[in-house]
Design an enzyme around this catalytic site. Structure first.
Site, PDB file in Angstrom:
ATOM      1  CB  SER A  81      40.764  21.441  37.812  1.00  0.00           C
ATOM      2  OG  SER A  81      39.783  21.256  36.800  1.00  0.00           O
ATOM      3  CE1 TYR A 113      43.565  24.724  34.707  1.00  0.00           C
ATOM      4  CE2 TYR A 113      41.993  22.930  34.505  1.00  0.00           C
ATOM      5  CZ  TYR A 113      42.393  24.104  35.110  1.00  0.00           C
ATOM      6  OH  TYR A 113      41.624  24.655  36.116  1.00  0.00           O
ATOM      7  CE  LYS A 152      44.445  23.868  38.035  1.00  0.00           C
ATOM      8  NZ  LYS A 152      44.701  24.808  39.140  1.00  0.00           N
TER       9      LYS A 152
HETATM   10  P1  NAP Z   1      41.289  33.673  37.014  1.00  0.00           P
HETATM   11  O1  NAP Z   1      40.001  34.418  37.078  1.00  0.00           O
HETATM   12  O2  NAP Z   1      42.054  33.671  35.739  1.00  0.00           O
HETATM   13  O3  NAP Z   1      42.233  34.182  38.205  1.00  0.00           O
HETATM   14  C1  NAP Z   1      43.557  33.721  38.352  1.00  0.00           C
HETATM   15  C2  NAP Z   1      44.390  34.857  38.896  1.00  0.00           C
HETATM   16  O4  NAP Z   1      45.763  34.403  38.977  1.00  0.00           O
HETATM   17  C3  NAP Z   1      44.394  36.061  37.955  1.00  0.00           C
HETATM   18  O5  NAP Z   1      44.322  37.261  38.684  1.00  0.00           O
HETATM   19  C4  NAP Z   1      45.730  35.913  37.243  1.00  0.00           C
HETATM   20  O6  NAP Z   1      46.246  37.112  36.703  1.00  0.00           O
HETATM   21  C5  NAP Z   1      46.580  35.377  38.379  1.00  0.00           C
HETATM   22  N1  NAP Z   1      47.830  34.836  37.858  1.00  0.00           N
HETATM   23  C6  NAP Z   1      48.009  34.147  36.698  1.00  0.00           C
HETATM   24  N2  NAP Z   1      49.296  33.901  36.503  1.00  0.00           N
HETATM   25  C7  NAP Z   1      49.967  34.424  37.557  1.00  0.00           C
HETATM   26  C8  NAP Z   1      51.338  34.495  37.912  1.00  0.00           C
HETATM   27  N3  NAP Z   1      52.308  33.993  37.128  1.00  0.00           N
HETATM   28  N4  NAP Z   1      51.679  35.114  39.055  1.00  0.00           N
HETATM   29  C9  NAP Z   1      50.743  35.644  39.865  1.00  0.00           C
HETATM   30  N5  NAP Z   1      49.427  35.620  39.573  1.00  0.00           N
HETATM   31  C10 NAP Z   1      49.035  35.021  38.433  1.00  0.00           C
HETATM   32  O7  NAP Z   1      41.054  32.128  37.395  1.00  0.00           O
HETATM   33  P2  NAP Z   1      39.887  31.444  38.278  1.00  0.00           P
HETATM   34  O8  NAP Z   1      38.831  30.992  37.353  1.00  0.00           O
HETATM   35  O9  NAP Z   1      39.550  32.304  39.449  1.00  0.00           O
HETATM   36  O10 NAP Z   1      40.649  30.139  38.756  1.00  0.00           O
HETATM   37  C11 NAP Z   1      41.380  30.085  39.988  1.00  0.00           C
HETATM   38  C12 NAP Z   1      41.923  28.677  40.167  1.00  0.00           C
HETATM   39  O11 NAP Z   1      40.847  27.732  40.131  1.00  0.00           O
HETATM   40  C13 NAP Z   1      42.879  28.252  39.046  1.00  0.00           C
HETATM   41  O12 NAP Z   1      43.928  27.456  39.588  1.00  0.00           O
HETATM   42  C14 NAP Z   1      42.019  27.406  38.146  1.00  0.00           C
HETATM   43  O13 NAP Z   1      42.772  26.468  37.420  1.00  0.00           O
HETATM   44  C15 NAP Z   1      41.125  26.737  39.164  1.00  0.00           C
HETATM   45  N6  NAP Z   1      39.867  26.252  38.572  1.00  0.00           N
HETATM   46  C16 NAP Z   1      38.961  27.129  38.051  1.00  0.00           C
HETATM   47  C17 NAP Z   1      37.778  26.630  37.497  1.00  0.00           C
HETATM   48  C18 NAP Z   1      36.737  27.543  36.937  1.00  0.00           C
HETATM   49  O14 NAP Z   1      35.713  27.008  36.459  1.00  0.00           O
HETATM   50  N7  NAP Z   1      36.916  28.851  36.955  1.00  0.00           N
HETATM   51  C19 NAP Z   1      37.545  25.257  37.477  1.00  0.00           C
HETATM   52  C20 NAP Z   1      38.499  24.399  38.010  1.00  0.00           C
HETATM   53  C21 NAP Z   1      39.646  24.914  38.579  1.00  0.00           C
HETATM   54  P3  NAP Z   1      46.049  37.368  35.088  1.00  0.00           P
HETATM   55  O15 NAP Z   1      44.570  37.450  34.851  1.00  0.00           O
HETATM   56  O16 NAP Z   1      46.766  38.643  34.838  1.00  0.00           O
HETATM   57  O17 NAP Z   1      46.656  36.174  34.396  1.00  0.00           O
END
Ligand code: NAP
Length: 245
Positions: A140, A153, A157
């Protein structure tokens, strides 16, 4: 023609992870979406079967190290080895330094960092045997430039970047690369819950003055998974509209 190597995407049930699953499948991979949410995976499995997509699903809590290791070994054995691992699953537990509890710190580290290490350890064992591997970790911009309210967080990261560079150095001679993609502000369920004020503030820090789409991240991951990136390792690609430059 792209070789049909097995790709595993943690947190592949929704958001960025789901977009990565789709992009890698389109690239000609057999893709396993791992996620903790059964219903999301059932929906994805149904879509895959209906549309003839080469996608498998595994419902697993990736903080269970033994279960994750066993699952990765089983998948590698059943599908001729693991070619690509995307460490995508991640959570936030935001708060100012003085308000973040030990539990919120530990949870973020357990999912974002330790599970990525455990998955990487299992994947590299398989990749070494086949002398090929692509490990892509979703970091991130918070881990690159920091962000007030995200000390837990951002620590996880930034550590992912450090880990990825170690993996890149350890396995460079074995045709296994390790790179990070560092998203900026991407529209997903994770960011939808942020207050409008926080979103406006985030937008004002983005030179392109707009949030990214999940496909922006999936495209970068697909590049690192492809043969076109074979001479690139230990890198961090910010996909962030210019936020972290
Ligand atoms: P998201 O929509 O919350 O999706 C994450 C997925 O991982 C969800 O389905 C979640 O399930 C699952 N998960 C969480 N804990 C888990 C576990 N213990 N075992 C197995 N699966 C698990 O997140 P996203 O926004 O797509 O983000 C994806 C990645 O990109 C993350 O690493 C995040 O830190 C990174 N990121 C995102 C952004 C952004 O702006 N969105 C920015 C920078 C970095 P639950 O929903 O049931 O928890």
């Amino acid at each position: 023609m792209t070789e049909k190597r097995l790709a595993i995407v943690t947190g592949g049930g929704r958001g960025i992870g789901l977009a990565i699953v789709m992009a890698l499948e389109k690239q000609g991979r057999k893709v396993v979406a791992m996620d903790i949410d059964k219903a999301r995976l059932a929906e994805l499995q149904e879509k895959a079967e209906k549309e003839g997509l080469d996608i498998l699903t595994e419902c697993i809590d990736i903080t269970d190290s033994d279960a994750l290791t066993a699952c990765m070994e089983r998948l590698g054995d059943a599908h001729g080895g693991i070619g690509i691992l995307v460490n995508n699953a991640g959570i936030t537990r935001d708060g100012l330094v003085v308000t973040i509890s030990d539990d919120d710190f530990d949870k973020v580290i357990a999912i974002n960092l330790k599970a990525s290490f455990v998955a990487t350890r299992a994947a590299t064992k398989s990749m070494m045997r086949h002398r090929f591997g692509r490990i892509i970790s979703i970091s991130s911009v918070s881990g690159v430039i920091g962000n007030a309210g995200q000390s837990n967080y951002a620590a996880s990261k930034a550590a992912l970047i450090g880990m990825s560079k170690c993996v890149a150095r350890e396995f460079a001679k074995r045709n296994i690369t390790a790179n990070c993609v560092a998203p900026g502000f991407i529209v997903t369920e994770m960011t939808a819950v942020l207050p409008e004020k926080a979103k406006d503030y985030a937008k004002s820090a983005i030179p392109m003055n707009k949030f990214g789409a999940v496909e922006d991240i999936a495209n970068a991951v697909a590049f690192f998974a492809s043969d076109d990136s074979g001479y690139i390792t230990g890198q961090v690609l910010c996909v962030d509209g210019g936020m972290a430059m």
